[in-house]
Design a protein around this motif. Structure first.
Motif, PDB file in Angstrom:
ATOM      1  N   VAL A  50       0.844  -1.199   0.000  1.00 61.61           N
ATOM      2  CA  VAL A  50       0.000   0.000   0.000  1.00 61.61           C
ATOM      3  C   VAL A  50       0.882   1.253   0.000  1.00 61.61           C
ATOM      4  O   VAL A  50       0.633   2.214  -0.734  1.00 61.61           O
ATOM      5  CB  VAL A  50      -0.934  -0.002   1.222  1.00 61.61           C
ATOM      6  CG1 VAL A  50      -1.620   1.352   1.386  1.00 61.61           C
ATOM      7  CG2 VAL A  50      -1.979  -1.098   1.098  1.00 61.61           C
ATOM      8  N   MET A  51       1.933   1.236   0.801  1.00 60.73           N
ATOM      9  CA  MET A  51       2.800   2.402   0.925  1.00 60.73           C
ATOM     10  C   MET A  51       3.596   2.656  -0.358  1.00 60.73           C
ATOM     11  O   MET A  51       3.803   3.807  -0.741  1.00 60.73           O
ATOM     12  CB  MET A  51       3.741   2.224   2.112  1.00 60.73           C
ATOM     13  CG  MET A  51       3.028   2.264   3.455  1.00 60.73           C
ATOM     14  SD  MET A  51       4.034   1.627   4.819  1.00 60.73           S
ATOM     15  CE  MET A  51       5.257   2.922   4.954  1.00 60.73           C
ATOM     16  N   ALA A  96      -3.147   6.989   4.502  1.00 60.39           N
ATOM     17  CA  ALA A  96      -3.244   6.913   5.962  1.00 60.39           C
ATOM     18  C   ALA A  96      -3.664   5.522   6.417  1.00 60.39           C
ATOM     19  O   ALA A  96      -3.151   5.006   7.423  1.00 60.39           O
ATOM     20  CB  ALA A  96      -4.235   7.954   6.472  1.00 60.39           C
ATOM     21  N   ILE A  97      -4.569   4.890   5.697  1.00 61.57           N
ATOM     22  CA  ILE A  97      -5.007   3.548   6.064  1.00 61.57           C
ATOM     23  C   ILE A  97      -3.849   2.560   5.944  1.00 61.57           C
ATOM     24  O   ILE A  97      -3.651   1.700   6.808  1.00 61.57           O
ATOM     25  CB  ILE A  97      -6.197   3.113   5.181  1.00 61.57           C
ATOM     26  CG1 ILE A  97      -7.438   3.934   5.550  1.00 61.57           C
ATOM     27  CG2 ILE A  97      -6.487   1.621   5.346  1.00 61.57           C
ATOM     28  CD1 ILE A  97      -8.604   3.759   4.589  1.00 61.57           C
ATOM     29  N   GLY A  98      -3.067   2.688   4.865  1.00 60.19           N
ATOM     30  CA  GLY A  98      -1.915   1.810   4.706  1.00 60.19           C
ATOM     31  C   GLY A  98      -0.919   1.973   5.832  1.00 60.19           C
ATOM     32  O   GLY A  98      -0.395   0.986   6.378  1.00 60.19           O
ATOM     33  N   ILE A  99      -0.648   3.213   6.215  1.00 55.94           N
ATOM     34  CA  ILE A  99       0.283   3.461   7.319  1.00 55.94           C
ATOM     35  C   ILE A  99      -0.300   2.932   8.630  1.00 55.94           C
ATOM     36  O   ILE A  99       0.414   2.369   9.460  1.00 55.94           O
ATOM     37  CB  ILE A  99       0.597   4.964   7.414  1.00 55.94           C
ATOM     38  CG1 ILE A  99       1.450   5.384   6.204  1.00 55.94           C
ATOM     39  CG2 ILE A  99       1.318   5.300   8.718  1.00 55.94           C
ATOM     40  CD1 ILE A  99       1.702   6.870   6.115  1.00 55.94           C
ATOM     41  N   GLY A 100      -1.620   3.091   8.801  1.00 57.09           N
ATOM     42  CA  GLY A 100      -2.267   2.571  10.004  1.00 57.09           C
ATOM     43  C   GLY A 100      -2.131   1.061  10.125  1.00 57.09           C
ATOM     44  O   GLY A 100      -1.813   0.528  11.197  1.00 57.09           O
ATOM     45  N   ILE A 101      -2.357   0.349   9.030  1.00 59.90           N
ATOM     46  CA  ILE A 101      -2.219  -1.118   9.033  1.00 59.90           C
ATOM     47  C   ILE A 101      -0.793  -1.510   9.401  1.00 59.90           C
ATOM     48  O   ILE A 101      -0.561  -2.427  10.190  1.00 59.90           O
ATOM     49  CB  ILE A 101      -2.604  -1.694   7.663  1.00 59.90           C
ATOM     50  CG1 ILE A 101      -4.099  -1.480   7.386  1.00 59.90           C
ATOM     51  CG2 ILE A 101      -2.263  -3.186   7.575  1.00 59.90           C
ATOM     52  CD1 ILE A 101      -4.519  -1.844   5.977  1.00 59.90           C
ATOM     53  N   GLN A 102       0.160  -0.773   8.836  1.00 59.22           N
ATOM     54  CA  GLN A 102       1.566  -1.059   9.117  1.00 59.22           C
ATOM     55  C   GLN A 102       1.910  -0.815  10.581  1.00 59.22           C
ATOM     56  O   GLN A 102       2.796  -1.459  11.140  1.00 59.22           O
ATOM     57  CB  GLN A 102       2.444  -0.178   8.217  1.00 59.22           C
ATOM     58  CG  GLN A 102       3.914  -0.389   8.386  1.00 59.22           C
ATOM     59  CD  GLN A 102       4.670   0.897   8.644  1.00 59.22           C
ATOM     60  OE1 GLN A 102       5.883   0.925   8.583  1.00 59.22           O
ATOM     61  NE2 GLN A 102       3.984   1.978   8.960  1.00 59.22           N
ATOM     62  N   ALA A 141       1.048   4.092  -2.792  1.00 57.88           N
ATOM     63  CA  ALA A 141       0.663   5.436  -2.357  1.00 57.88           C
ATOM     64  C   ALA A 141       1.789   6.436  -2.580  1.00 57.88           C
ATOM     65  O   ALA A 141       1.533   7.616  -2.854  1.00 57.88           O
ATOM     66  CB  ALA A 141       0.275   5.416  -0.883  1.00 57.88           C
ATOM     67  N   SER A 142       3.024   5.972  -2.473  1.00 61.47           N
ATOM     68  CA  SER A 142       4.154   6.862  -2.686  1.00 61.47           C
ATOM     69  C   SER A 142       4.144   7.449  -4.090  1.00 61.47           C
ATOM     70  O   SER A 142       4.546   8.598  -4.296  1.00 61.47           O
ATOM     71  CB  SER A 142       5.482   6.111  -2.449  1.00 61.47           C
ATOM     72  OG  SER A 142       5.604   5.766  -1.098  1.00 61.47           O
ATOM     73  N   PHE A 143       3.663   6.657  -5.040  1.00 55.65           N
ATOM     74  CA  PHE A 143       3.576   7.197  -6.406  1.00 55.65           C
ATOM     75  C   PHE A 143       2.269   7.934  -6.631  1.00 55.65           C
ATOM     76  O   PHE A 143       2.259   9.134  -6.922  1.00 55.65           O
ATOM     77  CB  PHE A 143       3.723   6.084  -7.457  1.00 55.65           C
ATOM     78  CG  PHE A 143       3.557   6.605  -8.861  1.00 55.65           C
ATOM     79  CD1 PHE A 143       4.563   7.358  -9.457  1.00 55.65           C
ATOM     80  CD2 PHE A 143       2.380   6.403  -9.562  1.00 55.65           C
ATOM     81  CE1 PHE A 143       4.405   7.877 -10.735  1.00 55.65           C
ATOM     82  CE2 PHE A 143       2.213   6.913 -10.843  1.00 55.65           C
ATOM     83  CZ  PHE A 143       3.231   7.650 -11.429  1.00 55.65           C
ATOM     84  N   GLY A 170       9.860   9.660  -0.784  1.00 51.61           N
ATOM     85  CA  GLY A 170      11.166   9.071  -0.535  1.00 51.61           C
ATOM     86  C   GLY A 170      11.269   8.465   0.853  1.00 51.61           C
ATOM     87  O   GLY A 170      11.838   7.380   1.033  1.00 51.61           O
ATOM     88  N   ALA A 171      10.711   9.163   1.836  1.00 55.49           N
ATOM     89  CA  ALA A 171      10.721   8.644   3.203  1.00 55.49           C
ATOM     90  C   ALA A 171       9.929   7.345   3.296  1.00 55.49           C
ATOM     91  O   ALA A 171      10.342   6.383   3.962  1.00 55.49           O
ATOM     92  CB  ALA A 171      10.147   9.687   4.165  1.00 55.49           C
ATOM     93  N   MET A 172       8.785   7.302   2.607  1.00 58.13           N
ATOM     94  CA  MET A 172       7.965   6.092   2.613  1.00 58.13           C
ATOM     95  C   MET A 172       8.711   4.917   2.000  1.00 58.13           C
ATOM     96  O   MET A 172       8.725   3.808   2.545  1.00 58.13           O
ATOM     97  CB  MET A 172       6.674   6.326   1.826  1.00 58.13           C
ATOM     98  CG  MET A 172       5.651   7.223   2.476  1.00 58.13           C
ATOM     99  SD  MET A 172       4.899   6.490   3.945  1.00 58.13           S
ATOM    100  CE  MET A 172       5.971   7.185   5.211  1.00 58.13           C
ATOM    101  N   ILE A 173       9.331   5.121   0.857  1.00 57.30           N
ATOM    102  CA  ILE A 173      10.042   4.039   0.182  1.00 57.30           C
ATOM    103  C   ILE A 173      11.227   3.565   1.022  1.00 57.30           C
ATOM    104  O   ILE A 173      11.526   2.364   1.085  1.00 57.30           O
ATOM    105  CB  ILE A 173      10.512   4.479  -1.218  1.00 57.30           C
ATOM    106  CG1 ILE A 173       9.297   4.738  -2.123  1.00 57.30           C
ATOM    107  CG2 ILE A 173      11.410   3.429  -1.847  1.00 57.30           C
ATOM    108  CD1 ILE A 173       8.414   3.517  -2.352  1.00 57.30           C
ATOM    109  N   PHE A 174      11.903   4.501   1.688  1.00 54.77           N
ATOM    110  CA  PHE A 174      13.013   4.119   2.562  1.00 54.77           C
ATOM    111  C   PHE A 174      12.521   3.200   3.677  1.00 54.77           C
ATOM    112  O   PHE A 174      13.149   2.171   3.968  1.00 54.77           O
ATOM    113  CB  PHE A 174      13.661   5.368   3.159  1.00 54.77           C
ATOM    114  CG  PHE A 174      14.903   5.078   3.960  1.00 54.77           C
ATOM    115  CD1 PHE A 174      16.153   5.139   3.366  1.00 54.77           C
ATOM    116  CD2 PHE A 174      14.824   4.744   5.303  1.00 54.77           C
ATOM    117  CE1 PHE A 174      17.307   4.860   4.094  1.00 54.77           C
ATOM    118  CE2 PHE A 174      15.962   4.473   6.040  1.00 54.77           C
ATOM    119  CZ  PHE A 174      17.208   4.533   5.437  1.00 54.77           C
TER     120      PHE A 174
END
Length: 269
Positions: free
Chosen positions: A53-54, A161-167, A57-59, A227-231
């Motif tokens: 998801v992240m 936000a949902i993807g980050i929440g799941i993570q 979403a990053s793209f 970039g932060a998300m992909i890292f």
């Protein structure tokens, strides 16, 4: 989401939705009350799904809107995309360098086992600092909605936000379970487990306000968040979902997460 949420300012939207992501961290930490051992396959698949998801979403929620905004502003679109993206990764790389300098004894005095104290302190601080750019990414995605140049959508920001929440769910568990195993009380283990999610609402508000008031920087900010998300996905999420041997399960879960986010963003956007 109700009409009341849609009518709120992007800053309030970002703040409220990151209360949800913080809550997901607390949900993960709360498992310490109900079980002595987490189901590894479930958490590995959840973590990998969130990674997919992240990535998507990053793209679609960050890079693509940033590129479109740069074109609208007359900037060569590859410049903010490349510069912001790399700065996002470099920022978290510096965070990793700073972590060993933190004195965990100041915050974890009540953990008796010195080795466990060091390991858990580094884990909590690492997750807390890594959640700052996650909160910023959500704030930037919502703050961008206020820009006349933005091609981002509310559904895209919500999906991010949902993807980050799941993570965040397995992140909370990853802290609270080892603490309980090392002899800490359930409530104190829960407290430290949910601690890392506390920073997301504040950092989301900062991210949203920054892009609203400094709109020329928005293409860079969106790319920075991407970039932060992909890292985070490359360094933490993917290795973490596969380190216990569930490689194929984690790989397919990541791909499913990517497809779900892509469908949501393309269909609803």
């Amino acid at each position: 989401m109700g009409a009341w949420f849609v009518e709120l300012s992007p800053v309030m939207q970002a703040f409220i939705i990151t209360l949800f992501t913080w809550g997901c961290t607390a949900v993960g930490a709360s498992f310490v009350f109900f079980t002595k051992k987490a189901n590894q396959k479930v958490f590995d698949s959840m973590l990998a799904f969130a990674g997919g998801v992240m990535i998507a979403a990053s793209f679609w929620s960050l890079l693509a809107p940033g590129i479109a905004m740069a074109e609208e502003q007359g900037i060569p679109p590859y410049i903010p995309a490349a510069v912001g993206f790399l700065l996002g990764g470099l920022f978290l790389m510096l965070v990793d360098k700073i972590l060993p300098l933190i004195d965990e004894n100041l915050y974890f005095k009540d953990i008796k086992n010195k080795k466990a104290k060091h390991r858990t302190a580094m884990l909590v601080f690492s997750l807390t600092l890594h959640n700052i750019p996650e909160g910023l990414a959500i704030g930037v995605a919502f703050g961008a909605l206020a820009s006349e140049f933005s091609t981002g959508t509310l559904s895209g920001a919500m999906a991010l936000a949902i993807g980050i929440g799941i993570q965040n769910i397995p992140e909370g568990t990853a802290v609270s379970m080892p603490l309980r195993r090392d002899g800490m009380s359930k409530w104190r283990s829960f407290y430290y487990g949910q601690f890392s999610g506390m920073v997301e609402p504040a950092s989301a508000v900062v991210g949203a306000l920054a892009v609203i008031f400094i709109q020329p920087l928005l293409p860079y900010a969106l790319s920075f968040a991407a970039g932060a998300m992909i890292f985070v996905v490359a360094k933490e999420v993917i290795p973490g979902s596969q380190e216990k041997g569930n490689v194929q399960l984690a790989t397919m879960s990541l791909m499913i997460g990517f497809v779900v986010m892509m469908v949501l963003d393309v269909a609803l956007g």
